[in-house]
Design a protein around this motif. Structure first.
Motif: not given
Length: 111
Positions: A69-95
């Motif tokens: 029942g969660v509505d929204a996420l706060f996604i941890s992001w560590w800057g452009p080009g980082s591993y977390e940047d690529r992973a965050a983009q993946k998550v955003f593509s499925y939201l």
């Protein structure tokens, strides 16, 4: 399940949000899975020591988040080009597929 926010009767329902960390790399001993003495992991995740960039993992996690029942996420992001940047983009593509919203939680990265 009724979405939170303004209901049809004009009553405000709380929006439920959670932090979502996308920094995990595949396999025990990798980033955040006992990758250093300060990141000791004692409990193995249900799906094993996963990668935050794996499509199957992301979809499984978003499905479980939706079921809770969660509505929204706060996604941890560590800057452009980082591993977390690529992973965050993946998550955003499925939201949208899971009816979720998200915002970036900017971590203290060094440009």
């Amino acid at each position: 399940m009724e979405k939170r926010g303004a209901s049809s009767q004009g009553v405000e329902c709380p929006i439920i949000a959670m932090y979502f960390y996308v920094w995990y790399r595949n396999g025990f001993g990798s980033n955040h899975w006992n990758g250093s003495p300060t990141t000791i992991v004692v409990d193995k995740p249900l799906i094993g020591f996963y990668s935050s960039i794996d499509d199957n993992v992301v979809r499984w996690q978003l499905e479980k988040i939706r079921e809770l029942g969660v509505d929204a996420l706060f996604i941890s992001w560590w800057g452009p080009g980082s591993y977390e940047d690529r992973a965050a983009q993946k998550v955003f593509s499925y939201l949208e597929l899971y009816g979720l919203k998200a915002a970036i939680l900017v971590e203290p990265f060094k440009p």
